[in-house]
Scaffold this motif. Sequence first.
Motif, PDB file in Angstrom:
ATOM      1  N   UNK A 310      -2.780 -34.598 -31.276  1.00 13.05           N
ATOM      2  CA  UNK A 310      -2.203 -33.518 -31.798  1.00 13.05           C
ATOM      3  C   UNK A 310      -0.718 -33.585 -31.285  1.00 13.05           C
ATOM      4  N   UNK A 311      -0.464 -34.296 -30.021  1.00 15.58           N
ATOM      5  CA  UNK A 311       0.986 -34.354 -29.553  1.00 15.58           C
ATOM      6  C   UNK A 311       1.830 -34.817 -30.596  1.00 15.58           C
ATOM      7  N   UNK A 312       1.033 -36.011 -31.197  1.00 20.18           N
ATOM      8  CA  UNK A 312       2.237 -36.957 -31.967  1.00 20.18           C
ATOM      9  C   UNK A 312       2.504 -35.879 -33.648  1.00 20.18           C
ATOM     10  N   UNK A 313       1.780 -34.943 -33.789  1.00 19.32           N
ATOM     11  CA  UNK A 313       2.174 -34.208 -35.071  1.00 19.32           C
ATOM     12  C   UNK A 313       3.164 -33.175 -34.583  1.00 19.32           C
ATOM     13  N   UNK A 337       4.605 -34.786 -43.791  1.00 20.96           N
ATOM     14  CA  UNK A 337       4.704 -33.274 -43.846  1.00 20.96           C
ATOM     15  C   UNK A 337       3.383 -32.562 -44.010  1.00 20.96           C
ATOM     16  N   UNK A 338       2.558 -32.863 -44.794  1.00 17.92           N
ATOM     17  CA  UNK A 338       1.386 -32.164 -45.208  1.00 17.92           C
ATOM     18  C   UNK A 338       0.422 -32.471 -43.839  1.00 17.92           C
ATOM     19  N   UNK A 339       0.338 -33.561 -43.181  1.00 16.82           N
ATOM     20  CA  UNK A 339      -0.518 -33.834 -41.892  1.00 16.82           C
ATOM     21  C   UNK A 339       0.160 -33.023 -40.969  1.00 16.82           C
ATOM     22  N   UNK A 340       1.252 -32.936 -40.702  1.00 19.67           N
ATOM     23  CA  UNK A 340       1.883 -32.275 -39.693  1.00 19.67           C
ATOM     24  C   UNK A 340       1.301 -30.566 -39.673  1.00 19.67           C
ATOM     25  N   UNK A 341       1.419 -30.050 -40.812  1.00 21.68           N
ATOM     26  CA  UNK A 341       1.294 -28.643 -40.888  1.00 21.68           C
ATOM     27  C   UNK A 341      -0.260 -28.431 -41.118  1.00 21.68           C
ATOM     28  N   UNK A 390       3.908 -22.023 -32.296  1.00 23.69           N
ATOM     29  CA  UNK A 390       3.903 -21.091 -33.401  1.00 23.69           C
ATOM     30  C   UNK A 390       4.119 -21.536 -34.593  1.00 23.69           C
ATOM     31  N   UNK A 391       5.234 -22.515 -34.816  1.00 29.57           N
ATOM     32  CA  UNK A 391       5.445 -22.983 -35.939  1.00 29.57           C
ATOM     33  C   UNK A 391       4.066 -23.802 -36.700  1.00 29.57           C
ATOM     34  N   UNK A 392       3.376 -24.607 -35.800  1.00 29.70           N
ATOM     35  CA  UNK A 392       2.204 -25.438 -36.229  1.00 29.70           C
ATOM     36  C   UNK A 392       1.096 -24.373 -36.470  1.00 29.70           C
TER      37      UNK A 392
END
Length: 1006
Positions: A310-313, A337-341, A390-392
Amino acid sequence: MTEPGVSRPGRRGELGGYARAGFQHLTAAREGLADLARALGTADELALLDGLSAAADPDTALAVLTRIAEEEGPRLAALDAFAWRRLCLLVGASPALGEFLYRHPDLIDGIVARDGRLPSGDEARDELLAAVTPDGTPLAGEAGWNALRIGYRALLAGVALFDLTSAGAHGAAPDPRPAFEAVAAALSSLADAALEAAIAVGRATLLAEGATPRVAPEKFTDLRFAVIAMGKCGAEELNVVSDVDVMFIAEGDERAATALAREVMRAIQDPALELPLWQVDPNLRPEGRQGPLVRTLSSMLSYYDRWAKAWEFQALIKARACAGDLALGEEFVAGTRPLVWASANREDFVGSVQRMRERVTEHIAPEELPLQIKLGPGGLRDIEFSVQLLQLVHGQHDEQLQLRGTLPALRALVEDGYVARSDGERLSEHYRTLRVLEHRLQLRDLRRTALMPSDDEGRRVLARASGLARDAKELSSLWDRVRREVRELHLKIFYAPLLSAVAALPDEEFVLGTAEAKARLSSIGFLDPDGASRHLAALTSGPSRSAKILRNLTPVLLQWLALGTDPDFGLLAFRKVSEANREASWYLRLLRDGSLAAERLTLLLANSKYAAGLLEGYPEGVAWLERDALLEPPAPEALLSEMRSLVSRRPSAQSAAERLRRVHRREILRLAMGRVVGVLDEDAVARGLDGAHTALLDALLSAIRAHAGGESEAPEIALVGMGRFGGGELGFASDIDLIAVARGGATGTGPVSPAAKVVTELRTLVSDPRFPVDLDFDLRPEGKNGPLVRSIDSYRSYYERWSATWEAQALLRARHAAGDGSLSAEFFAMADPIRYPAEFREEQLRDVRRMKARVEGERLPQGQDPAMHLKLGPGGISDVEWLVQLLQLQHGAEHPELRTVSTLAALSGAARLGLIDADDAVTLEDAWRLASTLRSAMRLWNGRGTDSLPRDWRDLAGIAGVLGLPRDRTSELVERWHTVSRRARAVFEREFFGYREDELFPEVQA
């Protein structure tokens, strides 16, 4: 700089001038300024002093500038007053840059004479590339390193001067914070340019003869190599001096790529003639220090797709291609990007981010904790983690939040309603404040630090450098306030329960109105998905801020509503409450900011039609859900005082009654809400209902007397509570039983007597079309056929001559409710010998038993199962109360413990006196409490009063929902009642009728 005819400052008041300029060592400053003037060949010490007064640390600036002047006197002497002041400002805030200029005095003119604007990213890149390729060929090795570092620091000095002049001379300008974003972006551009120049130097170094014996030169020619900026550099919000987090991606020979990455790092951070710039930190790469320094694009994407935590994203939010092959870098960013969000959908994602923030604080030395601008509580990390979380969580469904920078993301969170505007504005201001302080601290020695100085002198210099405070004391006050407010807002946002709930939702929850969404609504418990979709559309359609916020919240609220007994009704009620509170900014804040209020509201609306109906008429009551204390009923005295005050300000009894009924409804709502959400128990509800009803009746009587028409005043009357009202044992399903007492002469047997008019008007005024309040006077002598009001003498005459035993029994629950207290006291003086007789004869005992049997035979509704009747059925409320009242009639005159209107208090007293076995008393109390609780819960569930335990599963589930019990085990609720009531009935029949055990249960004896 020299002005002929201007002499050195005179002796009188001279040291005061140095003090006003900011010097701490005044005598040394006077002597040092004389030395500086001699080195510059000028007699105008006042002009020199004026320039030095702009410095954050004039003492240090004077020392550094004197050193430079000793070597480059003519160069400094040629500066005009404007350039001199800028030089003093720069060196006073950054002695380290002063030492840099001492080593490279040829740069002074260009730096202090800059046009006052920040370099663009392209300009910085071109300037540094030109510095490392003086003749068109990149410099190799340390020559390239030194050229790179000199060029970088020259640009850094220009950025620093822009930043310092935005603050003015030790705070002369209004505020340095508005320039922060531009300055941080410029520093990030300098880092990008440095990395680009380092790649050029690195390639040149590796291609030099003998530099890489195992890698052919053509491998470097064909190599695609990209640097990905992470952290603050990636977000384009870099510090003055900070580790620059990077990852390296390459396509081509692996050894060549790794060698180039190492050379890039060496060019910036290895020891050389010119000092290192900052640390290049590649440890955010896959597998950290244990992983390869460089990976291919496919290897990178594979890692993040399969193995990343999780912290890597969270770290990848800020990823940006910054140097080298930008196209290759952008492919990596676009691929991740898709993996992050989507990362917030991982199990326990929110919890893992929260724990990571806590671990950061745990590794800070205790003595540094209150000084940490960056990592400590109330520091920058609190703001950054809050924003990123909040962003994630929300960014997976809201592209407006998919931003790198902290402040742009915070603005988007505010605009889209995830953060309250006032909270967002405060966080933004505090973030800028902390970053300005951090920049000034790092600028001084060009050293990575985020520790607030602990000494007054350090804080004084920081205050002057930042322009945020006048002195050390004011800076300390600002620091304490900012840290406190940031921590409060961080805890409010970062640990909001809504975050975990949103993160746990499946993706399709957010797509409303589609066939799939309707199917989903059905699957989670909505019986009318079409109706639910219409309500959701009404709540969330449109561009308004409230619609945006509700769009963010409704997926979670739907989940919570679905946990209730009737989510369809709950959603309709939620729509009504939301529309009623549409203009109230506190309402959306209450829902969004993640206190218990949102979850409690859905629980309330989906489980209690009674409370939901009341809330529709008083929608501002939602605010009480935020704090338990707000759901507690007010003190009876305070409520009575409020109601009497309303009476005094109204022109008529009717207008007063309207206001009084509203206050009464408000308090009943408060009690219903408190009971459903579990803040109040049945005893607290009984006290609250008693206080609300008595205050209403008393205030209405006052209104009638205050606004009585005609020549004579309305007569004084007393209202005596009877039944459960008299006993102070009301539930939501209880009647308000009363009898009315008037002084002699005010009553008569006709319906038009003055006292009867008062009671009739009272019954009219108390009638509430929105919330029925029925006053029941049927326990008066002769019941419905008797006069509505009697005098004391009339009551005495009736009870002595005509009353039946059951009427004396009814007086056991009589107590003063409202009106003339002295009149009630006279009534009780008359009633006590009747309800606590000195002798209770055998025929009276037979009367009580006969009446109880008659009640069971005649009053139980036809066709209803007696075993399910909570009031009149076997082991129900009536059994317990009749037995207790029999004991009071028999022994009340002898034992004061029994002279109480409370059923349970009298039962406890009888057990202490040995009139009933203690275990039997517990059995009776359990039955009475359970029956009372179930009656109230049924009223709260469907808004209708009933004395029977329902058989319908949905109603049983509704009762369970009100009581906080599992709704899938309703049969256990019925079985529990049967068990408790059977035991209570056995005690009742043995003690009330005198039956033996073998008569009650002959099959057991057999």
